[in-house]
Scaffold this motif. Structure first.
Motif, PDB file in Angstrom:
ATOM      1  N   GLN A  73     -66.433 -31.175 -17.662  1.00 14.95           N
ATOM      2  CA  GLN A  73     -66.004 -29.923 -17.041  1.00 14.95           C
ATOM      3  C   GLN A  73     -67.198 -29.011 -16.772  1.00 14.95           C
ATOM      4  O   GLN A  73     -67.283 -28.383 -15.708  1.00 14.95           O
ATOM      5  CB  GLN A  73     -65.005 -29.218 -17.974  1.00 14.95           C
ATOM      6  N   LEU A  74     -68.126 -28.950 -17.714  1.00 15.93           N
ATOM      7  CA  LEU A  74     -69.279 -28.044 -17.567  1.00 15.93           C
ATOM      8  C   LEU A  74     -70.292 -28.591 -16.571  1.00 15.93           C
ATOM      9  O   LEU A  74     -70.804 -27.850 -15.723  1.00 15.93           O
ATOM     10  CB  LEU A  74     -69.931 -27.828 -18.934  1.00 15.93           C
ATOM     11  N   GLY A  90     -69.620 -30.590 -14.258  1.00 13.86           N
ATOM     12  CA  GLY A  90     -68.948 -30.479 -12.971  1.00 13.86           C
ATOM     13  C   GLY A  90     -69.134 -29.099 -12.373  1.00 13.86           C
ATOM     14  O   GLY A  90     -69.380 -28.949 -11.172  1.00 13.86           O
ATOM     15  N   MET A  91     -69.039 -28.102 -13.211  1.00 16.83           N
ATOM     16  CA  MET A  91     -69.269 -26.745 -12.728  1.00 16.83           C
ATOM     17  C   MET A  91     -70.692 -26.590 -12.225  1.00 16.83           C
ATOM     18  O   MET A  91     -70.928 -25.965 -11.175  1.00 16.83           O
ATOM     19  CB  MET A  91     -69.001 -25.742 -13.854  1.00 16.83           C
ATOM     20  N   GLY A 120     -78.627 -22.616 -12.011  1.00 18.18           N
ATOM     21  CA  GLY A 120     -79.136 -21.275 -12.260  1.00 18.18           C
ATOM     22  C   GLY A 120     -78.272 -20.455 -13.191  1.00 18.18           C
ATOM     23  O   GLY A 120     -78.330 -19.232 -13.187  1.00 18.18           O
ATOM     24  N   ASN A 121     -77.474 -21.124 -14.001  1.00 18.03           N
ATOM     25  CA  ASN A 121     -76.551 -20.409 -14.891  1.00 18.03           C
ATOM     26  C   ASN A 121     -76.938 -20.695 -16.343  1.00 18.03           C
ATOM     27  O   ASN A 121     -76.673 -21.776 -16.868  1.00 18.03           O
ATOM     28  CB  ASN A 121     -75.118 -20.846 -14.604  1.00 18.03           C
ATOM     29  N   ALA A 122     -77.554 -19.711 -16.983  1.00 13.01           N
ATOM     30  CA  ALA A 122     -78.047 -19.926 -18.341  1.00 13.01           C
ATOM     31  C   ALA A 122     -76.899 -20.092 -19.334  1.00 13.01           C
ATOM     32  O   ALA A 122     -76.999 -20.876 -20.284  1.00 13.01           O
ATOM     33  CB  ALA A 122     -78.939 -18.754 -18.759  1.00 13.01           C
ATOM     34  N   ALA A 123     -75.811 -19.369 -19.132  1.00 10.91           N
ATOM     35  CA  ALA A 123     -74.683 -19.479 -20.048  1.00 10.91           C
ATOM     36  C   ALA A 123     -74.108 -20.891 -20.014  1.00 10.91           C
ATOM     37  O   ALA A 123     -73.666 -21.431 -21.029  1.00 10.91           O
ATOM     38  CB  ALA A 123     -73.604 -18.461 -19.685  1.00 10.91           C
ATOM     39  N   LEU A 124     -74.130 -21.486 -18.838  1.00 13.32           N
ATOM     40  CA  LEU A 124     -73.662 -22.863 -18.698  1.00 13.32           C
ATOM     41  C   LEU A 124     -74.516 -23.794 -19.535  1.00 13.32           C
ATOM     42  O   LEU A 124     -74.002 -24.687 -20.239  1.00 13.32           O
ATOM     43  CB  LEU A 124     -73.713 -23.240 -17.217  1.00 13.32           C
ATOM     44  N   ARG A 171     -76.168 -23.032 -22.185  1.00 13.52           N
ATOM     45  CA  ARG A 171     -75.869 -22.783 -23.604  1.00 13.52           C
ATOM     46  C   ARG A 171     -74.593 -23.498 -24.029  1.00 13.52           C
ATOM     47  O   ARG A 171     -74.535 -24.137 -25.072  1.00 13.52           O
ATOM     48  CB  ARG A 171     -75.710 -21.284 -23.839  1.00 13.52           C
ATOM     49  N   ALA A 172     -73.556 -23.363 -23.234  1.00 11.07           N
ATOM     50  CA  ALA A 172     -72.284 -23.979 -23.578  1.00 11.07           C
ATOM     51  C   ALA A 172     -72.434 -25.498 -23.635  1.00 11.07           C
ATOM     52  O   ALA A 172     -71.902 -26.165 -24.529  1.00 11.07           O
ATOM     53  CB  ALA A 172     -71.215 -23.580 -22.561  1.00 11.07           C
ATOM     54  N   ALA A 208     -73.987 -26.587 -26.796  1.00  6.37           N
ATOM     55  CA  ALA A 208     -73.091 -26.553 -27.940  1.00  6.37           C
ATOM     56  C   ALA A 208     -72.256 -27.823 -28.018  1.00  6.37           C
ATOM     57  O   ALA A 208     -71.856 -28.249 -29.100  1.00  6.37           O
ATOM     58  CB  ALA A 208     -72.175 -25.329 -27.854  1.00  6.37           C
ATOM     59  N   VAL A 209     -71.994 -28.415 -26.866  1.00  5.19           N
ATOM     60  CA  VAL A 209     -71.132 -29.600 -26.846  1.00  5.19           C
ATOM     61  C   VAL A 209     -71.922 -30.880 -27.057  1.00  5.19           C
ATOM     62  O   VAL A 209     -71.507 -31.777 -27.783  1.00  5.19           O
ATOM     63  CB  VAL A 209     -70.366 -29.661 -25.510  1.00  5.19           C
TER      64      VAL A 209
END
Lengths: 233, 233
Positions: free
Chosen positions: B83-84, B86-87, B145-149, B151-152, B155-156
């Motif tokens: 999912q991530l 893919g995003m 370009g998404n740092a939060a992505l 990070r998440a 975590a996985v």
DNA sequence: ATGTAACGGATTGCATGCAATCGCCGGCCG
DNA sequence: CGGCCGGCGATTGCATGCAATCCGTTACAT
């Protein structure tokens, strides 16, 4: 008393959020330990945890700095939350709502209707809505039955204003906030409808869009000048 | 010498992965400190970090236990990774591939073609493919370009066998693995095609499906009996 | 024989000591 | 007058000491 580092970390989080430690400020162990009345050891543990959460960064030459968040970073985090909560909604819809989950969600919808029913929102109604909102999102997350999803979501919502519960607290324009909450709660109704009907893709899309509310709310907060650690770079 | 806890954490991770510390085993500070030739303080820091990563759990009454992972949990983590990632692919497609990114991805595709070209895979080709695979996934993640992505995702993928790089190492059936890698690399080609064409939704769907390879690979590993901390409950 | 309660050992968790490192300021040389 | 070097203060990072807690065991009473 097994949780002194936890307590310290929570205190520091609070202080970072409310601006006691400005963005970019250096966090030294000794002053923190003295201010909190503990030794440096638990403080160090707490700082390590906050670093893992991404709230602070290791400074060159040791020590930590309170991280600065740009508007773009928080918006990115919100988008990731939408992607993950959307996945949770899809999984829940695909595996079917249990009667218990259905009942709990209906209770949330009713509580939200009640809280938003009055023409103006008082503090109690606002608190009630916030509690309901947290509960609804938690039910969907738990209902997905995916622990890794919860972990990933936790990594993202650790950032200030990225969590779903960040919808509520700002003061800004009360009318705008009320309107925003009404819209969000209408989405809650549609979401539960999709979940109950087993419409996974629709539930996912609704949830993704639902997270966008946080972006609008964030802009209201920034316009009101209440965010102390967000920099609209 | 600023990173003793990091080094210790890495050593412990390795020991947990290779089975030196069995699932469910208790990790006590003193034996670890003695075995590694350091004091208890950095060991404690390292354990706290591993706990944050989810590899170990705080035991009742203090101490930590090596966490046991069920097959379902790892499969869930793989789905979240899909999912991530893919995003990430969708974001990259939506904002358009930079010429540099396009070039780097094409280089990955060529390297993969080269590594998988021979009728049988030797160790060098396998290592080359693994390195290419990591690089390709990293390019897409960074390109979003998404740092939060990021990070998440971190975590996985901290969980064993959930990361994209877990596709390679198992021994199991060599023929089955070769076939799996060929299929995965064909998906790489399609993915880059979608990215270059700005087809965000297609790229997202391809990437989600691409992660499913890890599930099949995981089952091969379990069938070969090589996983020491996964329990096919 | 079984349940309970007290004792002993081990382990964790926090506090503090000590060495090493880094940044900074003042002084000195070019 | 500017740049460089040396010393100093502060801070971190690791090691160890000490008290509190918890588990397991054993002895005793019922």
């Amino acid at each position: 008393m097994a949780g002194q580092p936890q307590r310290i970390a929570q205190t520091l989080r609070q202080q970072i959020f409310d601006g006691s430690h400005a963005a970019g400020a250096r966090l030294a162990e000794i002053p923190l330990a003295e201010a909190l009345g503990v030794s440096r050891t638990p403080v160090r543990l707490a700082l390590a945890q906050l670093e893992a959460e991404g709230l602070i960064l290791a400074a060159p030459g040791g020590g930590f700095l309170v991280r600065r968040f740009t508007l773009a970073e928080v918006e990115d985090a919100i988008a990731v939350r939408g992607q993950l909560e959307g996945m949770a909604a899809r999984l829940l819809a695909e595996q079917g709502l249990s009667p218990a989950a259905r009942h709990a969600l209906d209770a949330c919808l009713a509580a939200g209707d009640e809280a938003l029913g009055a023409p103006t929102l008082d503090a109690a109604a606002l608190a009630s809505y916030g509690e309901m909102n947290d509960r609804l999102h938690a039910i969907i997350l738990a209902g997905s039955g995916n622990a890794a999803l919860a972990r990933a979501l936790g990594a993202v919502t650790a950032l200030p204003f990225a969590a779903a519960s960040a919808l509520v607290p700002h003061e800004g324009s009360r009318a705008a906030r009320h309107e925003l909450l009404r819209h969000a709660h209408r989405q809650h109704h549609l979401l539960v409808e999709a979940l109950a009907a087993g419409q996974g893709t629709r539930a996912e899309a609704l949830m993704r869009e639902h997270a966008e509310n946080a972006r609008h709310n964030l802009r209201l907060i920034l316009a009101a000048g209440e965010a102390t650690i967000i920099h609209p770079a």
